[in-house]
Design a protein around this motif. Structure first.
Motif, PDB file in Angstrom:
ATOM      1  N   ARG A   1      13.850  -4.889   7.501  1.00 35.75           N
ATOM      2  CA  ARG A   1      13.752  -3.614   6.796  1.00 35.75           C
ATOM      3  C   ARG A   1      12.906  -2.666   7.634  1.00 35.75           C
ATOM      4  O   ARG A   1      11.839  -3.020   8.128  1.00 35.75           O
ATOM      5  CB  ARG A   1      13.104  -3.759   5.407  1.00 35.75           C
ATOM      6  CG  ARG A   1      13.977  -4.466   4.393  1.00 35.75           C
ATOM      7  CD  ARG A   1      15.282  -3.706   4.124  1.00 35.75           C
ATOM      8  NE  ARG A   1      16.087  -4.315   3.094  1.00 35.75           N
ATOM      9  CZ  ARG A   1      16.988  -5.268   3.296  1.00 35.75           C
ATOM     10  NH1 ARG A   1      17.205  -5.733   4.502  1.00 35.75           N
ATOM     11  NH2 ARG A   1      17.683  -5.760   2.292  1.00 35.75           N
TER      12      ARG A   1
ATOM     13  N   ILE B   1      13.409   3.625   3.434  1.00 38.56           N
ATOM     14  CA  ILE B   1      13.677   2.191   3.550  1.00 38.56           C
ATOM     15  C   ILE B   1      15.149   1.983   3.891  1.00 38.56           C
ATOM     16  O   ILE B   1      16.022   2.515   3.214  1.00 38.56           O
ATOM     17  CB  ILE B   1      13.324   1.474   2.228  1.00 38.56           C
ATOM     18  CG1 ILE B   1      11.851   1.724   1.894  1.00 38.56           C
ATOM     19  CG2 ILE B   1      13.623  -0.017   2.315  1.00 38.56           C
ATOM     20  CD1 ILE B   1      11.510   1.510   0.434  1.00 38.56           C
TER      21      ILE B   1
ATOM     22  N   PHE C   1      11.000   1.048   7.577  1.00 37.86           N
ATOM     23  CA  PHE C   1      10.436   1.971   6.583  1.00 37.86           C
ATOM     24  C   PHE C   1       9.261   2.744   7.164  1.00 37.86           C
ATOM     25  O   PHE C   1       8.759   2.405   8.232  1.00 37.86           O
ATOM     26  CB  PHE C   1      10.006   1.220   5.318  1.00 37.86           C
ATOM     27  CG  PHE C   1       9.155   0.004   5.563  1.00 37.86           C
ATOM     28  CD1 PHE C   1       7.780   0.090   5.658  1.00 37.86           C
ATOM     29  CD2 PHE C   1       9.739  -1.252   5.693  1.00 37.86           C
ATOM     30  CE1 PHE C   1       7.000  -1.031   5.884  1.00 37.86           C
ATOM     31  CE2 PHE C   1       8.975  -2.387   5.918  1.00 37.86           C
ATOM     32  CZ  PHE C   1       7.593  -2.275   6.014  1.00 37.86           C
TER      33      PHE C   1
ATOM     34  N   ALA D   1       4.442  -4.040   0.932  1.00 36.40           N
ATOM     35  CA  ALA D   1       5.841  -3.624   1.065  1.00 36.40           C
ATOM     36  C   ALA D   1       6.755  -4.616   0.353  1.00 36.40           C
ATOM     37  O   ALA D   1       7.685  -4.210  -0.355  1.00 36.40           O
ATOM     38  CB  ALA D   1       6.227  -3.511   2.538  1.00 36.40           C
TER      39      ALA D   1
ATOM     40  N   PHE E   1       5.901   3.521   0.420  1.00 42.27           N
ATOM     41  CA  PHE E   1       6.928   3.180   1.403  1.00 42.27           C
ATOM     42  C   PHE E   1       8.154   4.057   1.160  1.00 42.27           C
ATOM     43  O   PHE E   1       8.672   4.109   0.047  1.00 42.27           O
ATOM     44  CB  PHE E   1       7.284   1.696   1.294  1.00 42.27           C
ATOM     45  CG  PHE E   1       6.068   0.821   1.450  1.00 42.27           C
ATOM     46  CD1 PHE E   1       5.586   0.520   2.709  1.00 42.27           C
ATOM     47  CD2 PHE E   1       5.394   0.334   0.346  1.00 42.27           C
ATOM     48  CE1 PHE E   1       4.450  -0.258   2.868  1.00 42.27           C
ATOM     49  CE2 PHE E   1       4.259  -0.444   0.489  1.00 42.27           C
ATOM     50  CZ  PHE E   1       3.787  -0.741   1.759  1.00 42.27           C
TER      51      PHE E   1
ATOM     52  N   ILE F   1       9.614  -2.919  -1.919  1.00 41.62           N
ATOM     53  CA  ILE F   1      10.899  -2.497  -1.353  1.00 41.62           C
ATOM     54  C   ILE F   1      12.091  -3.350  -1.761  1.00 41.62           C
ATOM     55  O   ILE F   1      13.209  -3.074  -1.352  1.00 41.62           O
ATOM     56  CB  ILE F   1      10.826  -2.394   0.176  1.00 41.62           C
ATOM     57  CG1 ILE F   1      10.606  -3.770   0.821  1.00 41.62           C
ATOM     58  CG2 ILE F   1       9.746  -1.420   0.612  1.00 41.62           C
ATOM     59  CD1 ILE F   1      10.672  -3.766   2.345  1.00 41.62           C
TER      60      ILE F   1
END
Length: 184
Positions: free
Chosen positions: A144, A56, A146, A105, A53, A109
């Motif tokens: 979020r 972000i 990403f 994720a 990922f 993240i």
């Protein structure tokens, strides 16, 4: 003599095969095919699929809770007990496996994200609408944004190969973080 014997250990897979030389039969050693022994050419060390990922950032996603439009100057006041729902947006590749991607994720993240969430609450908020503008007020949730890269292990190549890369996703947090905004 008609037999073949396989010897397999962690680092060696061979077949014993009969070889005729000048009328005499002896045993010879030849590499065994991976498919003959049931041994993978290159087994992975760990997961056979990995996700990366990047890019972000904190973002927001619109819910289905919003007011009527007014033309300013004026103030929109929204007070209601209702259920709010917020969902994600993503490229087709990410959408096809959203549950897995968002679970991976969330572990990577720094915040937990989900494909969709709903909650019931008493909402009460007011925003001023500038003179001459036609606006309504909408509830947004923090999310979020990403990019996703997916790689799969290739036993034949003994490496990970890219299934897709640079695919976008924007998913709401599992924790409620309200923000009211004016929209046209």
């Amino acid at each position: 003599m008609s037999f073949t014997r396989r010897v397999v250990n962690a680092s060696l897979a061979v077949s014993m095969i009969p070889v005729s030389v000048a009328g005499a039969t002896m045993l010879g050693v030849a590499p065994a095919a991976a498919s003959d022994t049931g041994v993978q050419a290159c087994p992975p060390e760990g997961d056979t699929t990995k996700y990366t990922f990047t890019n972000i950032s904190t973002s927001s996603r619109p819910t289905d809770v919003y007011s009527a439009y007014i033309t300013g100057p004026g103030t929109i006041t929204y007070t209601e007990n209702t259920t709010a729902t917020v969902g994600f947006t993503a490229s087709a590749s990410v959408t096809a496996e959203a549950g897995v991607v968002f679970a991976k994720a969330s572990a990577t993240i720094g915040v937990s994200v989900t494909a969709q969430r709903s909650w019931t609450s008493g909402f009460s908020y007011a925003l001023a609408v500038p003179d001459g503008q036609r606006r309504r007020m909408r509830l947004f949730q923090e999310s979020r944004s990403f990019l996703v890269k997916k790689e799969n292990w290739s036993s034949g190549l003994c490496t990970f190969t890219v299934a897709y890369s640079g695919q976008s996703a924007n998913a709401p947090r599992t924790t409620r973080v309200d923000e009211w905004k004016l929209e046209a």
